[in-house]
Design an enzyme around this catalytic site. Sequence first.
Site, PDB file in Angstrom:
ATOM      1  N   ARG A 144      -7.339 -27.234  17.017  1.00 40.05           N
ATOM      2  CA  ARG A 144      -7.727 -25.906  16.540  1.00 40.05           C
ATOM      3  C   ARG A 144      -8.704 -26.138  15.403  1.00 40.05           C
ATOM      4  O   ARG A 144      -8.330 -26.596  14.328  1.00 40.05           O
ATOM      5  CB  ARG A 144      -6.495 -25.155  16.046  1.00 40.05           C
ATOM      6  CG  ARG A 144      -6.760 -23.750  15.552  1.00 40.05           C
ATOM      7  CD  ARG A 144      -5.431 -23.062  15.251  1.00 40.05           C
ATOM      8  NE  ARG A 144      -5.595 -21.662  14.920  1.00 40.05           N
ATOM      9  CZ  ARG A 144      -5.758 -21.202  13.693  1.00 40.05           C
ATOM     10  NH1 ARG A 144      -5.794 -22.042  12.665  1.00 40.05           N
ATOM     11  NH2 ARG A 144      -5.890 -19.907  13.481  1.00 40.05           N
ATOM     12  N   SER A 203      -1.774 -16.662  23.915  1.00 38.42           N
ATOM     13  CA  SER A 203      -0.976 -16.066  22.843  1.00 38.42           C
ATOM     14  C   SER A 203      -0.977 -14.551  22.989  1.00 38.42           C
ATOM     15  O   SER A 203      -1.940 -13.883  22.584  1.00 38.42           O
ATOM     16  CB  SER A 203      -1.574 -16.418  21.471  1.00 38.42           C
ATOM     17  OG  SER A 203      -1.452 -17.792  21.226  1.00 38.42           O
ATOM     18  N   LYS A 259      -1.996 -19.144   8.928  1.00 39.43           N
ATOM     19  CA  LYS A 259      -2.964 -18.306   9.663  1.00 39.43           C
ATOM     20  C   LYS A 259      -3.005 -16.958   8.956  1.00 39.43           C
ATOM     21  O   LYS A 259      -2.028 -16.199   9.011  1.00 39.43           O
ATOM     22  CB  LYS A 259      -2.510 -18.171  11.114  1.00 39.43           C
ATOM     23  CG  LYS A 259      -3.521 -17.476  12.026  1.00 39.43           C
ATOM     24  CD  LYS A 259      -3.058 -17.556  13.491  1.00 39.43           C
ATOM     25  CE  LYS A 259      -4.128 -17.115  14.463  1.00 39.43           C
ATOM     26  NZ  LYS A 259      -4.051 -15.690  14.800  1.00 39.43           N
TER      27      LYS A 259
HETATM   28  N1  TZP Z   1      -0.550 -18.778  15.353  1.00 37.14           N
HETATM   29  C1  TZP Z   1       0.462 -17.989  14.973  1.00 37.14           C
HETATM   30  S1  TZP Z   1       1.152 -18.522  13.524  1.00 37.14           S
HETATM   31  C2  TZP Z   1       0.075 -19.834  13.422  1.00 37.14           C
HETATM   32  C3  TZP Z   1      -0.786 -19.814  14.497  1.00 37.14           C
HETATM   33  C4  TZP Z   1      -1.881 -20.776  14.761  1.00 37.14           C
HETATM   34  C5  TZP Z   1       0.084 -20.810  12.307  1.00 37.14           C
HETATM   35  C6  TZP Z   1       1.316 -21.640  12.294  1.00 37.14           C
HETATM   36  O1  TZP Z   1       1.261 -22.558  11.223  1.00 37.14           O
HETATM   37  P1  TZP Z   1       2.572 -23.116  10.524  1.00 37.14           P
HETATM   38  O2  TZP Z   1       2.039 -23.945   9.382  1.00 37.14           O
HETATM   39  O3  TZP Z   1       3.289 -23.971  11.526  1.00 37.14           O
HETATM   40  O4  TZP Z   1       3.376 -21.943  10.049  1.00 37.14           O
END
Ligand code: TZP
Length: 220
Positions: A52, A121, A150
């Site tokens: 990503r 998603s 995010k």
């Molecule tokens: N999509 C939904 S939450 C997220 C993504 C890419 C981030 C998740 O990151 P983390 O650090 O595991 O909470």
Amino acid sequence: MPRPAARPRTSLPELPSQLRLYLVADPDHTSGDFVAMIEAALAGGVTSVQLRCKGRTDREVMNLARAIRAATHKHGALFLVNDRVDIALACGADGVHLGVDDLPIEDARKLGGSTFVVGFSPETDEQAQSARSRGADYLGVGPVFGTSTKSDAGAAIGLETISRRAGLAGVPIIGIGGITAANARSVIDAGAVGVAVVSAISMHGDPKRAAQSLGRSIER
Ligand code: TZP
Ligand code: MG
């Protein structure tokens, strides 16, 4: 335009086990060397890696994708590219992961063919329910718990939504968002086949140990 028929999911019998411990690797959320972090996470038992990478040049993304393709091959792990079907195909990744504003699932399937893994998603129950017939192989559902990784992830959806969408989807789902070794098992117990994490591995000082600890937690 007619939609392509969903291909039989029996063609991917190993997918649920490959999705068990899924690292979303983002260079903007990594402490230390990015590829070394991924290598260590794979040595610690990560079964899938998603690249990503936002706001970099295509050339930079492609170079990272090639390095991760080599590392995931070495460890027999699945490799997916976020957003970019073109880069996924060009670097020989196993598939792509798409959100609701990305290339539609049907088009990714058309470009990648029947063996290309397409993850999606969904943001609603309806999107979770229709994804399989549109050609998705698995769903990433979240944020399960609160996350600061995010910025536009929205509010936590909780374990009940994981259970409900796992029931609706008809394809394997993985939970994402705020998942740590302390709560990973609860996501599996709610119906997910695996957990996806960013910071629990990539911001950990010892990514191999972090992956091992998550692995122990989900096998408990
Ligand atoms: N999509 C939904 S939450 C997220 C993504 C890419 C981030 C998740 O990151 P983390 O650090 O595991 O909470
Ligand atoms: Mg996207």
